[in-house]
Design a protein around this motif. Sequence first.
Motif, PDB file in Angstrom:
ATOM      1  N   PHE A   1       0.847  -1.187   0.000  1.00 48.61           N
ATOM      2  CA  PHE A   1       0.000   0.000   0.000  1.00 48.61           C
ATOM      3  C   PHE A   1       0.886   1.243   0.000  1.00 48.61           C
ATOM      4  O   PHE A   1       2.073   1.182   0.352  1.00 48.61           O
ATOM      5  N   ASP A   2       0.321   2.360  -0.399  1.00 50.12           N
ATOM      6  CA  ASP A   2       1.047   3.625  -0.396  1.00 50.12           C
ATOM      7  C   ASP A   2       0.897   4.290   0.967  1.00 50.12           C
ATOM      8  O   ASP A   2      -0.160   4.216   1.605  1.00 50.12           O
TER       9      ASP A   2
ATOM     10  N   ARG B   1       5.177   6.998  -0.779  1.00 47.96           N
ATOM     11  CA  ARG B   1       6.029   5.868  -1.124  1.00 47.96           C
ATOM     12  C   ARG B   1       5.269   4.573  -0.874  1.00 47.96           C
ATOM     13  O   ARG B   1       4.225   4.556  -0.240  1.00 47.96           O
ATOM     14  N   ARG B   2       5.821   3.494  -1.385  1.00 47.29           N
ATOM     15  CA  ARG B   2       5.195   2.184  -1.260  1.00 47.29           C
ATOM     16  C   ARG B   2       5.662   1.505   0.018  1.00 47.29           C
ATOM     17  O   ARG B   2       6.853   1.525   0.341  1.00 47.29           O
ATOM     18  N   ALA B   3       4.739   0.909   0.740  1.00 52.26           N
ATOM     19  CA  ALA B   3       5.058   0.105   1.921  1.00 52.26           C
ATOM     20  C   ALA B   3       4.671  -1.340   1.641  1.00 52.26           C
ATOM     21  O   ALA B   3       3.663  -1.613   0.982  1.00 52.26           O
TER      22      ALA B   3
ATOM     23  N   SER C   1      -3.594   4.703  -0.010  1.00 52.05           N
ATOM     24  CA  SER C   1      -4.130   3.902  -1.116  1.00 52.05           C
ATOM     25  C   SER C   1      -4.838   2.682  -0.546  1.00 52.05           C
ATOM     26  O   SER C   1      -4.804   2.432   0.668  1.00 52.05           O
ATOM     27  N   ALA C   2      -5.445   1.917  -1.427  1.00 52.16           N
ATOM     28  CA  ALA C   2      -5.993   0.628  -1.015  1.00 52.16           C
ATOM     29  C   ALA C   2      -4.843  -0.311  -0.641  1.00 52.16           C
ATOM     30  O   ALA C   2      -3.706  -0.111  -1.065  1.00 52.16           O
ATOM     31  N   VAL C   3      -5.148  -1.316   0.154  1.00 52.17           N
ATOM     32  CA  VAL C   3      -4.160  -2.330   0.529  1.00 52.17           C
ATOM     33  C   VAL C   3      -4.353  -3.527  -0.393  1.00 52.17           C
ATOM     34  O   VAL C   3      -5.469  -4.035  -0.542  1.00 52.17           O
ATOM     35  N   HIS C   4      -3.261  -3.962  -1.028  1.00 57.41           N
ATOM     36  CA  HIS C   4      -3.334  -5.049  -1.995  1.00 57.41           C
ATOM     37  C   HIS C   4      -2.690  -6.321  -1.456  1.00 57.41           C
ATOM     38  O   HIS C   4      -1.716  -6.275  -0.719  1.00 57.41           O
TER      39      HIS C   4
ATOM     40  N   VAL D   1      -7.375  -6.224  -4.333  1.00 62.25           N
ATOM     41  CA  VAL D   1      -7.625  -5.279  -3.244  1.00 62.25           C
ATOM     42  C   VAL D   1      -8.082  -6.045  -2.013  1.00 62.25           C
ATOM     43  O   VAL D   1      -9.087  -6.754  -2.043  1.00 62.25           O
ATOM     44  N   LEU D   2      -7.316  -5.899  -0.935  1.00 63.26           N
ATOM     45  CA  LEU D   2      -7.660  -6.535   0.325  1.00 63.26           C
ATOM     46  C   LEU D   2      -8.536  -5.606   1.164  1.00 63.26           C
ATOM     47  O   LEU D   2      -9.541  -6.032   1.742  1.00 63.26           O
ATOM     48  N   ARG D   3      -8.155  -4.335   1.229  1.00 61.82           N
ATOM     49  CA  ARG D   3      -8.952  -3.339   1.928  1.00 61.82           C
ATOM     50  C   ARG D   3      -8.993  -2.073   1.089  1.00 61.82           C
ATOM     51  O   ARG D   3      -7.955  -1.579   0.635  1.00 61.82           O
TER      52      ARG D   3
END
Length: 205
Positions: free
Chosen positions: A43-44, A52-54, A191-194, A199-201
């Motif tokens: 997610f961002d 950034r991406r986490a 962002s959404a969590v992938h 898409v997870l959340r």
Amino acid sequence: MSEKKLGMLIDLSLCVGCNACAVACKQENEVPTGCFNTWIESFDVETDGQIRRANIPKLCNHCEDAPCVKVCPTQASHRTEDGTIVVDPERCIGCKYCMAACPYQVRYQLPSGEVEKCTFCQHRTSKGMLPACVGTCITHARMFGDLNDPESDFSKKLAASKTETLYPDLGLSPHVYYIGLDDTLAMPVASAVHKGGNVLRHYEG
């Protein structure tokens, strides 16, 4: 020396979210489509005014005080001598009590009824090999070893690092440790969590 106790350390600053670990695990363990023994939640996040991406790899935490083992009516879910939590398919009756008890939501049910999950690749580690996810990590974000061997590179890294675990308030003493987890979770999500490309959340803004 006391008995072996296997564990994993994941450095989030090194994880690039390539999913090589998840792919290697699926191939090694023949994980069904749509199921995961390990995955990366990507997610961002916003930090210092930048996006950034986490990436947070997830898997069974092989807890010292495992709730899945406590609720299993047939002892199908049990702890091995090296501390790994596994499921005996011959004893599993598909009641899904363990799935409900696991706070990490890392278990899934096969079409045949048995429950499966990460085993730290016990068929490999019992022969002195690394779990597939650790062996394939391109940035060496994952380390694996014996928590009871203070002289191992794994234990020395663990001792020298500030580590966190998921849901520490539950007091389950998980055997999966993270570097940078609290800092990552403290950042505003942008962002959404992938998970596994899906898409997870959803992003809630």
